[in-house]
Design an enzyme around this catalytic site. Structure first.
Site: not given
Length: 993
Positions: A96, A104, A164, A194-195, A207, A280
């Site tokens: 990602d 990351r 985002r 995405k998404h 999540h 996902d």
């Protein structure tokens, strides 16, 4: 043969039936083909046990790929090389990287958040960002980026997308996403949108739960789906399906990840998507809350997904998929179709010719000059000005402002990047408060801020969740209300989500409000540059914050009023400039031409390099007596006298910092005497066509009285070069005469000469008389002389009633915000910030530290027009840039443009190269300029190893500050190596023609 592909089909599809793919399909068993459809999470910041567990999945089960999460680039590269060596079929590797791999990994440049770029930024830069992110991925051996986020965030309460997203407008999201995608895919990295089918209008986090999209099909077609359609038409390679319950698309409740009507019917059949479909993460509550691991994986494949990401239990999932194939729930043909697409992507990514990651220069490659420039430039264009009452910004008249900076949020630190950036422009007092201060803390802070008429408030450490008001606390609002009630000018900068702005209750009572979107170093620096006019504020809101601040709103301001801090590429310079300067200065340091240095290079008012090198002294190092260019670390300094530590403890090296002060030596003539005379001339209190006798009564009747100041300032008036005044004040045994010096200050001995050494108050008059009595040189012509510059402080006092330093502070330094420029620095700054000069064993018998190196200036108490000025390269640049800009800086005309033009032109060419006070290129350019310098360039050098040069043709300013006289003035390697000339030449050669 490679098959042709439809116009909107991803590039990898041409390899669906390539020999390499066909060969693997024949080789792989049915179970191994299933395993190719799974990607598992990998980390480079975990234990060996975790690493070995991934190796087991690769070696025992033959999984198809990895998704890397947190860690570091070097560790990840080593780990991935290990994993690839263990895999029979090269692994497909993803991450990602919505704002690059820095999302990351540590120690890698981060690009701005998508929302900060959604206000209408030049899309060619977004394409460039895509290519640069792709370069990061390829350098780390990765092939798939789970980006861009193309969700249209039209719901401020969205707990998971928010910053985002590119914004709330489908057309803008489509435009920006498509360019970012094109950049990545043109550079060989698969982009994954995405998404799907749109996560922007939800109030739950998938999540943690299964969100429901409560809109009809018409709304989906007009808002959520257009960006996906646009990217598919543009050849999108990958699509990530979200865990969403969308009743308008599937009447059966459940996550879209497991919905065949959504994936096969809508995405494949209706929208015509021909790329790879990724789920996902299959361990999210949005899916496993309804179906257990294994069963969820089977249903995801039945729905039409190609790759299952982050499956919770790989062995179980593989067994259950095999069972589903055997039972007919899913056909082997479907499995083979998924597998063939995965293998085709691997070939497109170059995995048919896999090579391990080369760890050499990995950090440098990931943080290339272009990547750093691009991130900085994108951040600059995002800075959004929401309020600017009475055009307060950019700030004017710094000499009238008493500035305090207040950071709200986070843990107390010495200073933040925001506060340091403010200090680059103007003196400031720094304050900090937590986001939830007590009433006592609020009261103390309010009292502490009362002396300041401008408070620059930074809201930092803000949250991302709507449930927490994006981190804007009631206490924060209370403090802002109290500060505004004190009638202080308050400027608020929000380093967080655009939606956080709506949570600030006193927003419309602040004099100005700036939105910076994030708390990166670039965002903090650039927000400050917008406050002070270094850059223009051009950003626009990507979302609606309130009725007053709708999408597309953003006020504009002018830039280039003051120094801008950027990158070489901002102004057409080669991005390798810094590396070349590093090499040049590194060689000089190795040769011990000087212990340390500050370098600053600017073009068109943009500082493209500002860097400090080395240490204040050679303490802790041995001087190189062997001439081999190497320094050896020791516990003492055997080549220096024992006087080395006489003024301060210098037993350990102290790194040079950007805000440290150097003794500017003869640059004082250009940075103190010259600006003072320019100001006097503009006020008709001085003329270079007058004589010395006109302004100095004590010179009347001497051989100096009739000397025309134009000749004097051009160094052709036959004045002696210098007079060693201090030698006459020394007894035959080498000791200083008690009549003129004392160890303590008093009314009769008020002039600071050095640490523990004070001079008699009558010494300046004695020096002036000695200058008057000195003979003139026999031959006319150019002879560089200090003498007239020693006298100019007296001229300033006589014509203005102010001391030399007070006049300069009032007329020049404070308007420029040049807080370090000045005399007697130890009275204003701690010694640790002042770089020492020589170990003086002849006159002062000590290390000269905190006082002027020049002996004549020292006898004048450190206050003279020929030497004595101290400052940092940054503040020197403000004054030198003012010269380059024709006397204008910060919206003020500091010097008259026509007068300045006269001072910087050659006065008596070709016989004498000099301008008025300024130097110009010598016949041998290595003497003071460079072979590439134009005839119209000008500047000056200083004895302690200082230098500035203005190259008008290329709009360059080059500054070098060193203490090459440490520990002895006999060290002339700075000149022998031609460092000053070489630095200017490097800057000139960096200009892209």
């Amino acid at each position: 043969m490679v098959a042709p592909r439809p116009t909107n089909a991803p590039a990898f599809t041409r390899y669906l039936h390539s020999p390499w793919v066909d060969s693997l399909m024949r080789t792989l068993t049915p179970d191994q083909r299933v395993a190719q459809l799974f990607m598992v999470a990998a980390y480079s910041n975990r234990t060996r046990v975790d690493e070995d567990s991934i190796s087991l999945l690769i070696q025992r089960y033959g999984i198809g790929g990895l998704i890397f999460f947190q860690g570091g680039p070097g560790r990840q590269a080593r780990l991935l090389n290990r994993y690839q060596s263990q895999s029979r079929v090269p692994l497909l590797v993803a991450m990602d990287g919505e704002w690059g791999v820095g999302m990351r990994l540590d120690s890698v440049v981060k690009f701005p958040y998508q929302m900060s770029l959604g206000g209408g930024i030049d899309t060619t830069l977004l394409y460039d960002m895509g290519r640069e992110v792709a370069a990061q991925f390829k350098r780390l051996g990765m092939h798939v980026n789970f980006a861009p986020v193309v969700d249209v965030n039209n719901n401020a309460a969205n707990p998971v997308i928010g910053f985002r997203s590119w914004g709330e407008n489908p057309a803008a999201v489509s435009r920006d996403s498509r360019q970012y995608m094109r950049g990545m895919q043109d550079a060989g990295i698969l982009a994954v949108a995405k998404h799907f089918p749109g996560h922007g209008d939800v109030d739950a986090d998938s999540h943690l739960a299964l969100p429901t999209v409560r809109v009809d099909r018409r709304r989906l077609d007009s808002l959520e789906l257009p960006p996906f359609r646009s990217l598919i038409a543009g050849g999108l390679g990958g699509m990530m399906v979200a865990h969403l319950n969308v009743p308008a698309l599937d009447t059966l409740p459940g996550p879209s990840t497991l919905s065949r009507p959504i994936i096969q019917n809508l995405l494949r059949d209706q929208l015509g998507f021909k790329g790879l479909i990724f789920t996902d993460a299959m361990n999210m509550k949005g899916v496993i809350s309804m179906f257990p691991p294994g069963e969820a994986d089977v249903r995801a494949l039945i729905a039409g997904n190609d790759i299952l990401e982050f499956s919770k239990n790989i062995p179980l999932a593989l067994r259950m998929v095999r069972t589903a194939v055997d039972s007919g729930r899913i056909s082997q043909q479907e499995i083979d179709g998924h597998c063939r697409r995965v293998l085709a992507l691997k070939q497109w990514a170059g995995l048919n010719h896999y090579r391990p990651i080369d760890p050499q220069n990995l950090h440098q490659d990931l943080n290339s000059p272009h990547a750093r420039y691009l991130s900085h430039r994108l951040t600059e264009l995002s800075i959004t000005l929401l309020r600017n009452e009475r055009n307060l910004l950019p700030l004017q008249r710094l000499d009238t402002l008493r500035i305090a900076t207040l950071v709200l949020g986070g843990s107390p630190r010495d200073t933040t990047d925001f506060q340091r950036a403010v200090a680059d422009y103007a003196p400031t007092a720094c304050f900090h408060a937590s986001a939830t201060p007590t009433l006592d803390e609020l009261t103390r802070l309010r009292e502490a801020l009362k002396p300041y008429n401008l408070v620059l408030v930074a809201l930092q450490s803000l949250g991302r969740l709507p449930a927490t008001s994006f981190g804007v606390t009631p206490e924060t609002n209370l403090l802002l209300r109290e500060l505004i009630s004190q009638q202080q000018q308050l400027v608020l900068t929000v380093f967080g989500s655009a939606y956080a702005v709506a949570k600030v209750r006193e927003l419309d009572r602040a004099r100005a409000v700036v939105l910076a979107y994030q708390e990166s170093r670039d965002a903090q620096n650039l927000a400050v540059q917008a406050l002070f006019g270094g850059i223009a504020a051009t950003g626009k809101l990507p979302v609606t914050v309130s009725d007053r601040y709708p999408r597309g709103f953003g006020l504009g301001t002018a830039g280039n009023l003051r120094l801008r801090y950027g990158h070489p590429e901002d102004v057409g310079l080669d991005g390798r400039l810094e590396a070349r300067v590093d090499s040049l200065v590194g060689r000089a340091l190795a040769a011990q031409a000087f212990p340390g240095a500050q370098v600053l290079i600017a073009r068109r008012g943009t500082v493209v390099l500002r860097k400090s090198y080395g240490n204040h002294t050679y303490a802790g190092f041995a001087l190189n007596d062997k001439g081999n260019g190497k320094s050896e670390r020791r516990m003492k300094h055997p080549s220096a006298p024992a006087l080395l530590s006489s003024s301060a403890s210098l037993s350990a090296p102290r790194l040079v910092r950007d805000n440290d002060l150097y003794d500017l030596a003869s640059l004082t003539k250009l940075l103190a005497a010259t600006p003072a005379l320019l100001r006097l001339q503009a006020n008709r209190k001085f003329s270079p066509d007058s004589t010395m006798g006109d302004y100095f009564p004590f010179l009347r009747g001497t051989n100096k009285a009739g000397l025309r100041l134009r000749d004097v300032l051009a160094h052709q008036a036959r004045l002696q070069a210098w007079i060693p005044f201090w030698k006459e004040l020394t007894a035959k045994n080498g000791k200083l005469r008690h009549r003129y010096f004392r160890a303590d200050s008093s009314a009769r001995f008020p002039l600071p000469v050095a640490r523990g050494l004070w001079a008699r108050q009558t010494l300046p008059a004695r020096i002036y008389q000695e200058i008057g009595a000195s003979p003139l040189n026999e031959k006319p012509g150019y002879v560089y002389s200090d003498l007239s510059f020693i006298l100019y402080p007296e001229l300033v006092r006589a014509r203005t009633g102010l001391t030399f330093d007070a006049f300069l502070q009032q007329e020049v330094y404070r308007p420029l915000g040049a807080s370090t420029l000045g005399f007697r620095p130890a009275n204003r700054f701690p010694l640790r910030r002042i770089v020492p000069t020589e170990v003086d064993s002849a006159f002062r018998q000590q290390l000269v530290h905190g006082t002027v190196h020049d002996e004549g200036a020292a006898l004048l108490g450190g206050l003279s027009g020929h030497a004595g000025l101290f400052g940092s390269a940054n503040d020197v640049a403000k004054l030198v840039q003012t010269y380059a800009w024709g006397g204008r800086y910060g919206g003020q005309q500091i010097f008259d443009k026509e007068i300045l033009a006269d001072w910087t032109r050659c006065q008596f060419c070709p016989d004498n190269r000099r301008a008025l006070a300024f130097d110009r290129p010598a016949a041998d350019p290595t003497v003071n300029s460079a072979k590439g310098a134009s005839p119209g360039s000008y500047g000056h050098t200083g004895f302690t190893g200082t230098y500035f040069w203005v190259e008008p043709k290329e709009e360059l300013v080059v500054i070098l500050l060193t203490n090459r006289v440490h520990p002895t003035r006999q060290n002339n390697k700075l000149t022998e190596l031609g460092v000053r000339s070489a630095l200017l030449q490097v800057a000139i050669e960096a200009v892209r023609k």
